[in-house]
Design a protein around this motif. Structure first.
Motif, PDB file in Angstrom:
ATOM      1  N   ALA A 159       0.992  -1.362  -0.137  1.00 28.74           N
ATOM      2  CA  ALA A 159      -0.079   0.014   0.145  1.00 28.74           C
ATOM      3  C   ALA A 159       0.831   1.448  -0.139  1.00 28.74           C
ATOM      4  O   ALA A 159       1.873   1.425   0.727  1.00 28.74           O
ATOM      5  CB  ALA A 159      -0.914  -0.112   1.279  1.00 28.74           C
ATOM      6  N   LYS A 203      -3.150   6.028  -1.439  1.00 27.29           N
ATOM      7  CA  LYS A 203      -4.288   5.433  -1.436  1.00 27.29           C
ATOM      8  C   LYS A 203      -4.190   4.460  -2.696  1.00 27.29           C
ATOM      9  O   LYS A 203      -5.207   4.272  -3.482  1.00 27.29           O
ATOM     10  CB  LYS A 203      -5.334   6.481  -1.713  1.00 27.29           C
ATOM     11  CG  LYS A 203      -6.961   5.907  -1.589  1.00 27.29           C
ATOM     12  CD  LYS A 203      -7.236   5.727   0.099  1.00 27.29           C
ATOM     13  CE  LYS A 203      -8.782   5.503  -0.154  1.00 27.29           C
ATOM     14  NZ  LYS A 203      -9.152   5.151   1.420  1.00 27.29           N
ATOM     15  N   THR A 204      -3.200   3.888  -2.946  1.00 24.74           N
ATOM     16  CA  THR A 204      -2.725   2.743  -3.922  1.00 24.74           C
ATOM     17  C   THR A 204      -2.342   1.579  -3.748  1.00 24.74           C
ATOM     18  O   THR A 204      -1.521   1.305  -2.754  1.00 24.74           O
ATOM     19  CB  THR A 204      -1.791   3.463  -5.068  1.00 24.74           C
ATOM     20  OG1 THR A 204      -2.188   4.426  -5.448  1.00 24.74           O
ATOM     21  CG2 THR A 204      -1.586   2.475  -6.232  1.00 24.74           C
ATOM     22  N   LEU A 205      -2.878   0.372  -4.055  1.00 26.72           N
ATOM     23  CA  LEU A 205      -2.707  -0.714  -3.892  1.00 26.72           C
ATOM     24  C   LEU A 205      -1.765  -1.417  -4.942  1.00 26.72           C
ATOM     25  O   LEU A 205      -2.327  -1.411  -6.109  1.00 26.72           O
ATOM     26  CB  LEU A 205      -3.706  -1.818  -3.575  1.00 26.72           C
ATOM     27  CG  LEU A 205      -4.565  -1.369  -2.312  1.00 26.72           C
ATOM     28  CD1 LEU A 205      -5.987  -2.260  -2.123  1.00 26.72           C
ATOM     29  CD2 LEU A 205      -3.875  -1.628  -1.075  1.00 26.72           C
ATOM     30  N   ALA A 223     -11.617  -3.037  -2.893  1.00 29.17           N
ATOM     31  CA  ALA A 223     -10.886  -1.512  -2.904  1.00 29.17           C
ATOM     32  C   ALA A 223     -11.263  -0.547  -3.860  1.00 29.17           C
ATOM     33  O   ALA A 223     -11.403   0.709  -3.691  1.00 29.17           O
ATOM     34  CB  ALA A 223      -9.349  -1.877  -2.766  1.00 29.17           C
ATOM     35  N   ARG A 224     -11.481  -0.973  -5.122  1.00 23.46           N
ATOM     36  CA  ARG A 224     -11.763  -0.005  -6.184  1.00 23.46           C
ATOM     37  C   ARG A 224     -12.935   0.648  -5.870  1.00 23.46           C
ATOM     38  O   ARG A 224     -13.480   2.085  -6.177  1.00 23.46           O
ATOM     39  CB  ARG A 224     -11.659  -0.624  -7.420  1.00 23.46           C
ATOM     40  CG  ARG A 224     -10.319  -1.181  -8.177  1.00 23.46           C
ATOM     41  CD  ARG A 224     -10.468  -1.435  -9.412  1.00 23.46           C
ATOM     42  NE  ARG A 224      -9.287  -2.250 -10.011  1.00 23.46           N
ATOM     43  CZ  ARG A 224      -8.985  -3.443 -10.247  1.00 23.46           C
ATOM     44  NH1 ARG A 224      -9.596  -4.399  -9.653  1.00 23.46           N
ATOM     45  NH2 ARG A 224      -7.675  -3.733 -10.719  1.00 23.46           N
ATOM     46  N   TRP A 269      -9.853   3.172  -3.836  1.00 20.64           N
ATOM     47  CA  TRP A 269      -8.547   2.858  -3.975  1.00 20.64           C
ATOM     48  C   TRP A 269      -8.100   2.574  -5.463  1.00 20.64           C
ATOM     49  O   TRP A 269      -9.192   2.287  -6.316  1.00 20.64           O
ATOM     50  CB  TRP A 269      -8.250   1.659  -3.303  1.00 20.64           C
ATOM     51  CG  TRP A 269      -8.135   1.691  -1.517  1.00 20.64           C
ATOM     52  CD1 TRP A 269      -9.275   1.987  -0.981  1.00 20.64           C
ATOM     53  CD2 TRP A 269      -6.729   1.742  -1.025  1.00 20.64           C
ATOM     54  NE1 TRP A 269      -9.028   2.154   0.216  1.00 20.64           N
ATOM     55  CE2 TRP A 269      -7.476   1.934   0.376  1.00 20.64           C
ATOM     56  CE3 TRP A 269      -5.734   1.716  -1.133  1.00 20.64           C
ATOM     57  CZ2 TRP A 269      -6.386   2.029   1.657  1.00 20.64           C
ATOM     58  CZ3 TRP A 269      -4.746   1.765   0.078  1.00 20.64           C
ATOM     59  CH2 TRP A 269      -5.351   1.967   1.288  1.00 20.64           C
ATOM     60  N   GLU A 270      -6.840   3.083  -5.921  1.00 19.26           N
ATOM     61  CA  GLU A 270      -6.253   2.820  -7.220  1.00 19.26           C
ATOM     62  C   GLU A 270      -5.557   1.413  -6.845  1.00 19.26           C
ATOM     63  O   GLU A 270      -4.880   1.386  -6.195  1.00 19.26           O
ATOM     64  CB  GLU A 270      -5.458   3.735  -7.798  1.00 19.26           C
ATOM     65  CG  GLU A 270      -4.867   3.701  -9.008  1.00 19.26           C
ATOM     66  CD  GLU A 270      -4.092   4.664  -9.881  1.00 19.26           C
ATOM     67  OE1 GLU A 270      -3.853   4.582 -10.874  1.00 19.26           O
ATOM     68  OE2 GLU A 270      -3.907   5.862  -8.816  1.00 19.26           O
ATOM     69  N   CYS A 271      -6.024   0.541  -7.746  1.00 13.42           N
ATOM     70  CA  CYS A 271      -5.200  -0.703  -7.689  1.00 13.42           C
ATOM     71  C   CYS A 271      -4.447  -1.245  -9.054  1.00 13.42           C
ATOM     72  O   CYS A 271      -4.827  -1.077 -10.029  1.00 13.42           O
ATOM     73  CB  CYS A 271      -6.229  -2.095  -7.457  1.00 13.42           C
ATOM     74  SG  CYS A 271      -7.119  -1.712  -6.057  1.00 13.42           S
ATOM     75  N   ASN A 324      -4.037   3.154   7.684  1.00 11.58           N
ATOM     76  CA  ASN A 324      -5.178   2.581   7.118  1.00 11.58           C
ATOM     77  C   ASN A 324      -5.183   1.092   7.228  1.00 11.58           C
ATOM     78  O   ASN A 324      -5.812   0.410   6.261  1.00 11.58           O
ATOM     79  CB  ASN A 324      -5.372   3.023   5.396  1.00 11.58           C
ATOM     80  CG  ASN A 324      -3.903   2.838   4.811  1.00 11.58           C
ATOM     81  OD1 ASN A 324      -3.102   2.245   5.272  1.00 11.58           O
ATOM     82  ND2 ASN A 324      -3.799   3.402   3.745  1.00 11.58           N
ATOM     83  N   ILE A 380      -7.700  -1.811   5.292  1.00 14.19           N
ATOM     84  CA  ILE A 380      -7.278  -2.816   4.334  1.00 14.19           C
ATOM     85  C   ILE A 380      -7.671  -4.250   4.824  1.00 14.19           C
ATOM     86  O   ILE A 380      -8.195  -5.042   3.970  1.00 14.19           O
ATOM     87  CB  ILE A 380      -5.625  -2.789   4.146  1.00 14.19           C
ATOM     88  CG1 ILE A 380      -5.344  -1.571   3.296  1.00 14.19           C
ATOM     89  CG2 ILE A 380      -5.407  -4.032   3.423  1.00 14.19           C
ATOM     90  CD1 ILE A 380      -3.898  -1.350   3.314  1.00 14.19           C
TER      91      ILE A 380
END
Length: 306
Positions: free
Chosen positions: A210, A213-215, A237-238, A242-244, A285, A289
């Motif tokens: 992580a 705010k990106t995985l 998450a999307r 979140w951006e994945c 966070n 998660i």
């Protein structure tokens, strides 16, 4: 609730203490087979469609007979019901090529019927057993991890598809040896790295980091097994903003991110609390998660096949 469950592909519940495999089963002799490990929660197998899809892809990679997914689904449901809903369980779907003694030398000039008769009957069954004690601690306290060089390039999966790097096969001796080595170092788990210092996967997990705010997780083309729990997390998450991304990661990325997670079907989300002796603080966070993973896995059954 039963303490162990065994179900054959005809849906029949078998005596879990009675012999099932022949001594010449190729899965035992050569590890020639595939499997899936599924969490049983509240009496149901979690993300079963994802697991069935990956089982089929693994079987295709090994050129095993085409799977009748409906029979596997029904056997898994029977096994989960037999296990009960009081405690979580570890459900395994196991398929081997069958008995070595059933192979025959087939000449070139045979009919399709003769060829079919020469192919051994695969061994197929489903089991359920208790969740290991280590799981509860990994979920709540995190884990200590060491990075180990796997000795392969990220290009190997595409250059040598016969290596089966994207399939979940029964050949787990190297993975288990890595875990034993980690335990001797005082660690709980392993992150494999490539010869180029790229992040690969764990012996029984997918790596996700992580960052803000990106995985991010390594792509399958790098020779890692596509993760069921990771996919369920990304789907959820999307929706939460979140951006994945599927993106190659350097080992250095592990030390400049907010958190590192080992995701697997049974432990679900295990935060890396220590990597190569360096303590890693929990990100703000982290609880979010974990919640996203739980929700993603709970909803994965309704999403469809892989």
């Amino acid at each position: 609730m039963a303490d162990r469950v065994l179900v054959t592909l005809d849906g029949a519940v078998q005596d879990a203490d009675a012999p099932l495999l022949f001594a010449d089963d190729i899965g035992v002799l050569r590890g020639d087979g595939v499997f899936e490990t599924v969490l049983v929660r509240d009496g149901s197998p979690c993300a079963i469609e994802f697991h069935l899809g990956r089982l089929r892809r693994s079987a295709q990679a090994l050129e095993l007979p085409e799977l009748e997914l409906s029979r596997w689904r029904e056997a898994a449901e029977v096994a989960a019901k037999e296990w009960g809903s009081e405690e979580e369980g570890v459900l395994r779907l196991v398929l081997t090529r069958g008995r070595e003694s059933e192979f025959a030398e087939v000449p070139d000039s045979v009919t399709s019927g003769e060829l079919a008769a020469a192919v051994p009957v695969p061994t197929a069954f489903v089991t359920v057993s208790p969740v290991p004690a280590r799981v509860a601690k990994a979920r709540t306290e995190g884990i200590k991890v060491v990075s180990l060089v796997r000795g392969i390039s990220i290009d190997l999966a595409q250059a040598a598809p016969w290596q089966l790097l994207g399939a979940k096969t029964l050949s787990y001796a190297t993975n288990m040896a890595a875990l034993r080595f980690a335990h001797r170092q005082g660690a709980d788990d392993v992150i494999f790295t490539s010869t180029e210092n790229r992040v690969l996967e764990g012996p029984r997990s997918t790596i996700v980091i992580a960052r803000d705010k990106t995985l991010l997780t390594p792509p399958a083309k790098n020779g890692v097994l596509p993760g069921v729990t990771q996919r369920a997390l990304f789907n959820e998450a999307r929706k939460a903003g979140w951006e994945c991304k599927y993106e190659p990661l350097w080992t250095a990325d592990l030390f400049v991110c907010d958190s590192i997670w080992l995701l697997s079907s049974i432990t679900l989300a295990a935060r890396v609390a220590q990597l190569d002796g360096i303590r890693l603080m929990a990100a703000d966070n982290a609880d979010e998660i974990i919640e996203l993973v739980d929700r993603g896995v709970a909803r994965a059954g309704a999403i469809g096949d892989w």
